[in-house]
Structure formats: C-alpha cells, structure tokens
Motif scaffolding. Structure first.
Motif, PDB file in Angstrom:
ATOM      1  N   TYR A  97      12.087  -9.283  -3.239  1.00 36.47           N
ATOM      2  CA  TYR A  97      12.790  -8.188  -3.920  1.00 36.47           C
ATOM      3  C   TYR A  97      14.186  -7.972  -3.347  1.00 36.47           C
ATOM      4  O   TYR A  97      15.160  -7.914  -4.085  1.00 36.47           O
ATOM      5  N   ILE A 110       4.083  -0.280  -9.149  1.00 40.26           N
ATOM      6  CA  ILE A 110       4.730   1.035  -9.245  1.00 40.26           C
ATOM      7  C   ILE A 110       4.032   1.897 -10.289  1.00 40.26           C
ATOM      8  O   ILE A 110       3.877   3.110 -10.115  1.00 40.26           O
ATOM      9  N   GLY A 111       3.582   1.270 -11.391  1.00 42.54           N
ATOM     10  CA  GLY A 111       2.813   2.009 -12.399  1.00 42.54           C
ATOM     11  C   GLY A 111       1.544   2.599 -11.814  1.00 42.54           C
ATOM     12  O   GLY A 111       1.204   3.759 -12.070  1.00 42.54           O
ATOM     13  N   THR A 166       2.331   5.468  -9.544  1.00 50.83           N
ATOM     14  CA  THR A 166       2.717   6.639 -10.336  1.00 50.83           C
ATOM     15  C   THR A 166       1.482   7.364 -10.860  1.00 50.83           C
ATOM     16  O   THR A 166       1.421   8.599 -10.849  1.00 50.83           O
ATOM     17  N   ILE A 169      13.814   3.636  -7.122  1.00 52.10           N
ATOM     18  CA  ILE A 169      12.454   3.113  -7.292  1.00 52.10           C
ATOM     19  C   ILE A 169      11.438   3.983  -6.555  1.00 52.10           C
ATOM     20  O   ILE A 169      10.368   4.299  -7.079  1.00 52.10           O
ATOM     21  N   ASN A 192       2.732  -7.715  -8.154  1.00 59.40           N
ATOM     22  CA  ASN A 192       3.623  -7.528  -9.308  1.00 59.40           C
ATOM     23  C   ASN A 192       4.249  -6.132  -9.200  1.00 59.40           C
ATOM     24  O   ASN A 192       3.567  -5.121  -9.319  1.00 59.40           O
ATOM     25  N   LEU A 193       5.559  -6.067  -8.953  1.00 61.17           N
ATOM     26  CA  LEU A 193       6.221  -4.805  -8.646  1.00 61.17           C
ATOM     27  C   LEU A 193       6.080  -3.786  -9.766  1.00 61.17           C
ATOM     28  O   LEU A 193       5.841  -2.608  -9.514  1.00 61.17           O
ATOM     29  N   TYR A 194       6.202  -4.208 -11.025  1.00 60.49           N
ATOM     30  CA  TYR A 194       6.147  -3.267 -12.147  1.00 60.49           C
ATOM     31  C   TYR A 194       4.755  -2.639 -12.272  1.00 60.49           C
ATOM     32  O   TYR A 194       4.613  -1.417 -12.429  1.00 60.49           O
ATOM     33  N   VAL A 195       3.727  -3.483 -12.198  1.00 57.33           N
ATOM     34  CA  VAL A 195       2.349  -2.975 -12.283  1.00 57.33           C
ATOM     35  C   VAL A 195       2.042  -2.096 -11.079  1.00 57.33           C
ATOM     36  O   VAL A 195       1.430  -1.027 -11.206  1.00 57.33           O
TER      37      VAL A 195
END
Length: 415
Positions: free
Chosen positions: A261, A326-327, A330, A271, A321-324
């Motif tokens: 990253y 962070i989801g 959250t 982020i 997987n950064l997107y998953v």
C-alpha cells in the motif's frame, strides 16, 4: 395554585430560552470528549514517524497511547469520588488545565528528541484526562432527564466518535508542517473546551450534603451487590468495544504504510476515518432514538455486538484485500456505535446523583484500560500472525455478546 404556577415557571422560564440554554450546554459538554479523543487519536497517524525520529521500537511508540490511557484509568475512580464529594466542574476545570499543560511538555519532549520527557508528560496528561469526559458523563445525568438524557449521552458518544474521525486527518495534516505539530495544537483545543465548561455549563446545586467516605463506599458496594451482574457485563462490553476500536486503528495505521500500500500522510488519515465515520453517525442516531426504551436498547446492544462478531470473524480470511477489509472494519464500528450509547444510558441512569460520578468513572476507567491495551496487544499479535489478531478479537466479541444477551436485560423503561 400559586405554588404550582411558580414550579412551572421555574421549570420552564421560557421555551425558547430553555432550548437555547440546552443547545449551549450540549455544545459545552460535547467539547470535553472531543478534546479527550484528540489528545490520543490525533497521534495515531504519526506513531510510525515518531518511532523512526526517536529511534524507538513499535512497542515503545504504542506506549505513547497506552501509558496515557493507563494513568487515566487508574486516576478516574478518584476523580469520580471527588466529583461526587465536591462538584463536577471543580474536578473538570483543573483537569483540563493539567491536560493542556502536559500536552505542551510532551511536545517539547518530541522537539528535544527525549522519549523519557515525552512519555512522562503523556502519563501526566492521562491524570488530567481522568477528570474530563468521565465526569462530563455524570454531569449529563445531573442536568438532563428522560429522553433528553439519552440524547445528550448519544451526542457525547458521537462527539467522542467525531473526534476519532477528525483526529487522524488532523494529525496527518499537522504532520505536514512538522511531525510533532500535533502535540502543540492539542492544548489550543483544550483551552477552548476549558472556556466552554467555565462559561456555558451551569451545574445544578446539590440539595443533599455529600456522604462521608465510609458511607459512600458502602453505597457503592450495595449498588454492585444488587446490580453487579449486568453492570460488570456492561463494563466489559464497553471496554472491549474500545479495545477493538483503538487496536484496529493501530493495526490499520501500520499496514497502510507498508508495501504493497505505502499510503502515508493525509490519504492515510482519510482511510483511518472511514470506519470511525460509521461509528459516529450510528452513535448519534442511536442516542437520538433510544430515549429510555429498554426493549429497543436491548435489541440494539445485541445487534451491535453480533455485527462486531460477524465482521471481525470474516476479517480472519479477508484482511489482505484493503477494500473488503475496510468495509468489514466499518461494519464492526457501526456495531460499536449501536452498543455504546445504549450502555451509557443504562449505566448513567442506574444510580442516584450522589454515587453517579463513581459508577460512571469506574465504567470510564475500564474503557480507558481497553484503549490502553489495544495498540500494544494488537502490535504483539501482529508480530505472530494477522489472522491471530482477528481470531482473538472475534472470540472476545462473542463472549461479550453472550454476557450482554444473558445478563443485561433492561425493563421496558430504563431509569
């Protein structure tokens, strides 16, 4: 008839004036947890830089957060007793002065490349922090009743969360000037909060004389003898939620700067703010809608903890997987936003005014221990395995869910 009219006039001098007064009281109260959070969370983005600049280990850098929280956790019960013995503002005002002054000393320690001065000043800051937000929570119980109380407590938790959202971004922005700028910016916010507490908060007069220490401690023991099962379970749930929140922030702050990253500065702050934004919005809405509805409170607490369990368990497999990832974090933070205002409302309303400072302070003390343990334990577990981090926290969340589900059963209307 005359006495009834006078009572009504005293209770409501004018509806418009009353509303304005409450707005200013809300603002003043919300500045206290905001300042408390800025003093800690604003430093999270600069911890990797601090470690490099001072030539210290990752564990030593985590102590900048943890030692502050440990000293606060130890002193909070004493601050709670003093606020019950004297007054809330008599504790909050000196505490804010100590908090801001020690912040300047911590900044000087960073300028002088002195880890000893920096860490010592952070411990003193923790002592000042002990008399801030925990006492503000007790003051809410003194100032407001029924739905207004839960709304004010929701606002305090939302302000706490808002500080967590803003602070990583603010810390990263200040680091553009110089990496230790956050240490010197913090006392300015502290001064603004101090002025708000002095001039905008009017603490109600006490009708009863404070109890002698022996009788006071007897009352506290009596409260735990009668309500200890659900109080201790609630304390564990609240402290665990913040342990996970600050641990996850520490985890995320470190992995974002590492390959693949290599995200630093303001982008990293933005982020870090994403999961916290979910928490702050949820906490505010929860505090607004729960009022004193015990049935709704129980549903939301259990749903919040279930969301934490599921999302943290999924992070065992989906943390690369950064997107998953962070989801999932959250979703966990939204669960925290459902849980904390409900616990705040129940704990604050559990006791009379004379012992409220101590009970809310014990709760806050355990929350601080959660904050203190998060970064070093997450750092230690990260050294072994990223999967182990989330196996541990999802298991602890499951235990908290079981305790809250079976032990915390509010009536249709909480006090």
């Amino acid at each position: 008839m005359t006495s009834q009219t006078e009572t009504k006039q005293k209770a409501s001098p004018s509806s418009t004036g009353g509303r304005k007064s409450k707005i200013w009281e809300y603002i003043a109260l919300s500045t206290v947890p905001l300042v408390l959070v800025l003093g800690n969370s604003m430093l999270v983005p600069i911890l990797p830089t601090l470690s490099k600049e001072l030539g210290i280990s990752k564990f030593q850098s985590s102590l900048v957060i943890s030692l502050f929280s440990f000293s606060a956790a130890i002193i909070i019960p004493i601050a709670g007793y003093l606020s019950d013995r004297f007054s809330r503002k008599a504790v909050m005002i000196p505490a804010l002065i100590v908090y801001g002054g020690a912040g300047i000393l911590a900044g000087l320690g960073a300028v002088w490349d002195s880890y000893g001065i920096l860490i010592g000043a952070r411990a003193v800051q923790g002592i000042g922090a002990a008399g801030t937000a925990p006492i503000a929570m007790a003051l809410v119980g003194d100032l407001f009743k029924d739905g207004e109380e839960s709304q004010a407590l929701g606002l305090i938790e939302a302000s706490n969360g808002a500080g967590k959202v803003v602070s990583p971004i603010l810390g990263a922005l200040l680091a553009i000037i110089v990496w230790y700028a956050a240490f010197f910016a913090f006392p300015v916010f502290c001064l603004l909060s101090l002025l708000a507490v002095i001039f905008l908060l009017k603490e109600p007069k006490r009708e009863e004389q404070p109890k002698p220490l022996k009788q006071y401690l007897k009352s506290i023991r009596s409260i735990f003898a009668k309500q200890g099962r659900w109080l201790i379970s609630s304390f564990f749930g609240g402290s665990l939620a913040l342990f996970i929140l600050f641990g996850v922030l520490f985890f995320l702050s470190n992995i974002l700067e590492e390959p693949p990253y290599s995200i630093i500065g303001v982008r990293k702050g933005l982020i870090l703010a994403i999961p916290l934004l979910g928490m702050v919005l949820t906490a505010y809405l929860t505090g607004t809608i729960i009022k004193k509805n015990g049935v709704l409170i129980r549903w939301l607490m259990n749903i919040g903890l279930a969301m934490m369990v599921v999302s943290l368990a999924l992070a065992i497999w989906f943390n690369s997987n950064l997107y998953v990832f962070i989801g999932l974090l959250t979703v966990s933070s939204i669960g925290t936003g459902l849980l904390l205002p409900c616990l705040n409302t129940m704990i604050t309303g559990a006791v009379e005014k004379a012992e409220r400072g101590m009970i809310t302070s014990l709760y806050s003390s355990l929350r601080f221990f959660g904050v203190a343990l998060g970064p070093p334990l997450f750092g230690w577990l990260m050294g072994m395995s990223h999967q182990l981090v989330f196996i541990t926290v999802s298991s602890l969340s499951f235990i908290a869910l079981g305790l809250v589900f079976f032990m915390v059963k509010p009536g249709k209307q909480v006090q």
